[in-house]
Motif scaffolding. Structure first.
Motif, short mmCIF file in Angstrom:
data_model
loop_
_atom_site.label_atom_id
_atom_site.label_comp_id
_atom_site.label_asym_id
_atom_site.label_seq_id
_atom_site.Cartn_x
_atom_site.Cartn_y
_atom_site.Cartn_z
N GLU A 1 0.82 -1.21 0.00
CA GLU A 1 0.00 0.00 0.00
C GLU A 1 0.86 1.26 0.00
OE1 GLU A 1 -3.16 0.28 -0.53
OE2 GLU A 1 -3.33 -1.91 -0.68
N ALA A 2 2.01 1.19 0.67
CA ALA A 2 2.93 2.34 0.63
C ALA A 2 3.45 2.55 -0.78
CB ALA A 2 4.09 2.11 1.60
N ALA A 3 3.68 1.46 -1.49
CA ALA A 3 4.10 1.57 -2.89
C ALA A 3 2.94 2.11 -3.75
CB ALA A 3 4.55 0.22 -3.41
N ALA A 4 1.71 1.68 -3.42
CA ALA A 4 0.53 2.16 -4.16
C ALA A 4 0.40 3.67 -4.02
CB ALA A 4 -0.72 1.46 -3.65
N LYS B 1 14.61 -2.00 0.50
CA LYS B 1 15.44 -2.26 -0.69
C LYS B 1 14.57 -2.37 -1.94
CE LYS B 1 18.61 -5.67 -2.70
NZ LYS B 1 17.75 -5.90 -3.87
N TYR B 2 13.43 -3.10 -1.82
CA TYR B 2 12.55 -3.22 -2.98
C TYR B 2 12.02 -1.85 -3.40
CZ TYR B 2 12.45 -8.12 -1.42
OH TYR B 2 12.80 -9.38 -1.02
N ALA B 3 11.73 -0.99 -2.42
CA ALA B 3 11.26 0.37 -2.74
C ALA B 3 12.31 1.11 -3.56
CB ALA B 3 10.93 1.13 -1.46
N GLY B 4 13.60 0.95 -3.17
CA GLY B 4 14.68 1.58 -3.93
C GLY B 4 14.79 1.00 -5.33
N ASN C 1 12.54 7.34 1.86
CA ASN C 1 12.25 7.97 3.16
C ASN C 1 10.75 8.00 3.42
OD1 ASN C 1 14.97 8.46 3.75
ND2 ASN C 1 14.96 10.41 2.64
N ARG C 2 10.00 8.41 2.43
CA ARG C 2 8.53 8.42 2.57
C ARG C 2 8.01 7.01 2.79
NH1 ARG C 2 4.25 10.04 -2.26
NH2 ARG C 2 2.34 9.40 -1.12
N PHE C 3 8.56 6.07 2.04
CA PHE C 3 8.15 4.67 2.16
C PHE C 3 8.43 4.16 3.57
CE2 PHE C 3 9.00 0.11 1.77
CZ PHE C 3 7.94 -0.34 0.99
N HIS C 4 9.63 4.46 4.09
CA HIS C 4 10.03 4.02 5.42
C HIS C 4 9.12 4.64 6.49
CE1 HIS C 4 12.50 4.34 9.15
NE2 HIS C 4 12.83 3.09 8.82
N ASP C 5 8.82 5.92 6.35
CA ASP C 5 7.93 6.59 7.32
C ASP C 5 6.53 5.98 7.31
OD1 ASP C 5 10.02 8.22 8.02
OD2 ASP C 5 9.36 9.92 6.77
N LEU D 1 5.75 2.93 6.63
CA LEU D 1 5.78 1.62 7.30
C LEU D 1 5.84 1.80 8.81
CD1 LEU D 1 8.13 -0.62 5.10
CD2 LEU D 1 5.64 -0.44 5.07
N LEU D 2 6.69 2.70 9.29
CA LEU D 2 6.85 2.88 10.73
C LEU D 2 5.59 3.44 11.38
CD1 LEU D 2 10.51 4.21 11.18
CD2 LEU D 2 9.64 1.89 11.46
N SER D 3 4.87 4.28 10.66
CA SER D 3 3.66 4.90 11.23
C SER D 3 2.40 4.08 10.94
CB SER D 3 3.48 6.30 10.65
OG SER D 3 3.26 6.25 9.25
N HIS D 4 2.57 2.98 10.21
CA HIS D 4 1.42 2.14 9.81
C HIS D 4 0.34 2.99 9.14
CE1 HIS D 4 3.16 -1.22 12.00
NE2 HIS D 4 3.27 -0.45 13.08
N ALA D 5 0.79 3.84 8.23
CA ALA D 5 -0.10 4.80 7.58
C ALA D 5 -1.22 4.12 6.79
CB ALA D 5 0.71 5.71 6.65
N HIS D 6 -0.99 2.90 6.34
CA HIS D 6 -1.96 2.24 5.47
C HIS D 6 -2.62 1.03 6.14
CE1 HIS D 6 -0.51 4.80 2.24
NE2 HIS D 6 0.74 4.45 2.56
N ALA D 7 -2.48 0.94 7.47
CA ALA D 7 -3.09 -0.19 8.20
C ALA D 7 -4.61 -0.19 8.05
CB ALA D 7 -2.70 -0.15 9.67
N GLY D 8 -5.20 1.01 7.95
CA GLY D 8 -6.65 1.10 7.81
C GLY D 8 -7.14 0.46 6.52
N ARG D 9 -6.36 0.63 5.47
CA ARG D 9 -6.73 0.03 4.18
C ARG D 9 -6.69 -1.50 4.29
NH1 ARG D 9 -6.99 0.42 -1.52
NH2 ARG D 9 -7.52 -1.71 -2.13
#
Length: 615
Positions: free
Chosen positions: A497-500, A526-529, A536-540, A542-550
């Motif tokens: 979802e972060a990649a989406a 690494k896959y994001a790179g 950095n955005r991708f890492h943030d 994941l750490l904040s679980h920004a897409h857990a709701g989805r």
């Protein structure tokens, strides 16, 4: 269907063997089945010949399987919409009445009139098996329609056996049988799932009916119809995962037994019983019944006598003419009277083929014949039954052969009809919200609930990619991370979802399924790179679980759709049961595409636990 088509071949072989044996040495054939088999406990003894043990004993298990299949359709299949039960059930009733009237018209005032029950009942196992052989492209809807007709047929036939063809009925054993059945229902209501708790009560029920004079096969159908069918719940499966982990940490016999019992208990009683008894019923019990009952000595004079007998013609015409007339007439009449609100769940070629194959009789008809007749009349009834099966099979083959010669669109409509489709997927696919791959206007939509760490999803992925080569297919992925068994699945789903969020969902989806053993956070970054994402955005995210709701939204969707494991597929909103190899999925997609050609259907959304929604 493979089980039924295979068992039909075994049954036909058993019938031919019985005829061959009886015509080589009728004396030895009859002597073997008259052999006594006794069960004795102290002063209590139950003694019957082999013929009775098979007809009234083993056949109880056959009717158990019939009841189980019908109950599954009521709980999980098209018959969840109870309105769809009206037409086939009425066809089942009229489909018994008209053949009986034909038989009585031919035998009126004659010595064979009391055997009218021989002409009324279709053979469920043989008819479905022959349907699988004679109509290989026949849709499952025809089978479901037939199964409903047959179950009504069987219930009424067993009532007729109990009331008309049972001698010296004793009420006390019947009361015992009813009490045993009530105890069985009480055990089930108490939540007991161990089969060992039911077996003694079922045996008492069966034995009481046998002693009462009522044919005990009634017990099998009653038990089968009360066995619930449902998909395993996700909460139950997570609990079983905990039991397995306990065993993995401390592999003791006690924990092994606990985990094994817990695993078995996630399956519905219907699933457990059907998986055990269906092969035995199909490949052993019904063919053995055929071997026991089909043997008659046939020669020229006997055939001349049989085909001059009103008993033979009553049975033959009752099935070959009466059954199709009843099924087709009932379907057409109800469709006309209801102005199309109640109509067959199949096309008219399917209705016609259902009517002709319903003329295949054997099991119950020979059961009643053995109770109603003896001597020459019994042999004549058997000739009528076997002749009806042959003629009905030939008519069914002709119906589907002619149907296959029609142009594709007409053939599809003739087989499928235009009845509304029940939809299992909740909610429906939303192009703006779901992750969709393929053309928006595709006639077939394949939805997968998946888990990036699930090895079975990994095995399914090459199949899905191959299917995506079809120009007329769109694919949708919904998340169902099974965190209790796959510890990295939730994080991997959030990574997708972060990649989406950066426009690269499908690229990340493919990478994750290609590297299921490397899903920790370092691998994901690494896959994001590799995909050229903002790491950095991708890492943030994941750490904040920004897409857990989805992810939670997809999990809710899975729960509403009755999904508990991965991978689970839906094809045009209908849940796909069974294998997900390329051959099976391609066939299912081809069937869905054919249905879509009939015309855009108005879906009726009926997810487990969801209200009915018309759209």
């Amino acid at each position: 269907m493979r089980t039924e088509s295979g068992s039909a071949r075994v049954l036909v072989a058993a019938i031919l063997a019985a005829l061959l044996w009886a015509n080589i040495d009728l004396g030895s054939y009859e002597a073997v089945w008259r052999t006594q088999l006794s069960l004795r406990l102290g002063h209590l003894e139950l003694s019957r010949d082999l013929h009775t043990w098979i007809n009234s004993g083993l056949m109880t298990l056959f009717f158990l399987v019939v009841g189980l299949e019908a109950r599954r359709e009521f709980d999980l299949g098209d018959l969840r919409d109870r309105r769809r039960f009206v037409l086939p059930s009425l066809a089942g009733v009229i489909g018994m009445l008209i053949p009986v009237l034909i038989f009585l018209a031919i035998n009126h005032g004659g010595p064979g009139a009391h055997g009218w029950g021989v002409a009324m009942s279709t053979d469920t196992a043989l008819a479905l098996g022959l349907l699988a052989l004679l109509g290989r492209d026949v849709p499952d809807r025809v089978r479901i329609f037939l199964l409903t007709v047959f179950v009504v047929d069987d219930v009424i036939a067993l009532i007729v056996i109990a009331l008309v063809y049972s001698d010296d009925i004793k009420m006390v054993p019947i009361v015992v049988a009813v009490a045993a059945f009530a105890i069985m229902l009480a055990i089930r209501a108490a939540g007991v799932r161990r089969g060992s708790a039911y077996v003694p009560v079922a045996i008492v029920m069966w034995a009481a009916l046998l002693v009462s004079g009522v044919d005990p096969v009634v017990a099998g159908l009653a038990i089968g119809l009360t066995a619930f069918a449902y998909s395993p719940g996700r909460a139950e499966l997570e609990q079983v995962s905990g039991l397995f982990r306990s065993f993995r940490e401390q592999p003791t016999p006690k924990l092994a037994r606990t985990a094994s019992i817990g695993l078995a208990n996630t399956l519905s009683p219907n699933d457990r019983l059907q998986r055990f008894y269906h092969p035995w019923s199909s490949y052993v019990i019904v063919p053995l019944f055929g071997l026991v009952n089909a043997g008659i000595s046939i020669d020229g004079p006997f055939l001349a006598q049989a085909f001059a007998s009103p008993v033979t013609w009553g049975v033959l015409l009752g099935y070959v003419v009466g059954k199709p007339l009843a099924v087709i007439g009932t379907s057409a009449g109800l469709t006309w009277m209801s102005h199309g609100r109640i109509r067959p769940a199949v096309g008219w070629a399917g209705v016609l083929g259902s009517g002709t194959i319903a003329g295949v009789s054997f099991t119950v008809s020979l059961l009643i014949a053995s109770l109603a007749f003896s001597g020459d009349q019994l042999a004549e009834a058997k000739v009528g039954v076997l002749s009806a099966a042959l003629v009905s099979s030939a008519l069914t083959w002709t119906v589907f052969r002619v149907t296959n010669m029609l142009p594709k669109d007409k053939r599809t409509r003739a087989l499928f009809g235009d009845v509304t489709e029940l939809i299992d997927l909740v909610p429906e696919v939303d192009e703006k919200y779901d992750h969709v791959r393929g053309p928006a206007g595709a006639s077939v939509t394949l939805v997968q609930y998946g888990d990036f760490e699930c090895p079975y999803c990994g095995k399914a992925e090459p199949v899905v990619r191959q299917l995506l080569g079809h120009a007329d297919l769109r694919f949708v992925w919904r998340h169902l991370p099974l965190s209790d068994v796959h510890p990295q699945a939730q994080l991997a789903a959030e990574a997708a979802e972060a990649a989406a969020a950066q426009g690269k969902f499908w690229e990340m989806h493919d990478l994750l399924l290609d590297h299921q053993d490397k899903l920790n956070i370092t691998d994901l970054i690494k896959y994001a790179g590799d995909l050229g994402l903002d790491q950095n955005r991708f890492h943030d995210d994941l750490l904040s679980h920004a897409h857990a709701g989805r992810i939670a939204s997809d999990i809710d969707s899975a729960d509403n759709s009755g999904v508990s494991g991965t991978p689970t597929f839906f094809i045009n909103g209908r849940r796909h049961y069974g294998a997900y190899d390329i051959t099976t999925l391609t066939a299912a997609i081809r069937m869905a595409r054919a249905r879509s050609r009939v015309g855009r259907e108005v879906p009726v959304t009926r997810g487990p636990g969801a209200a009915e929604v018309h759209s």
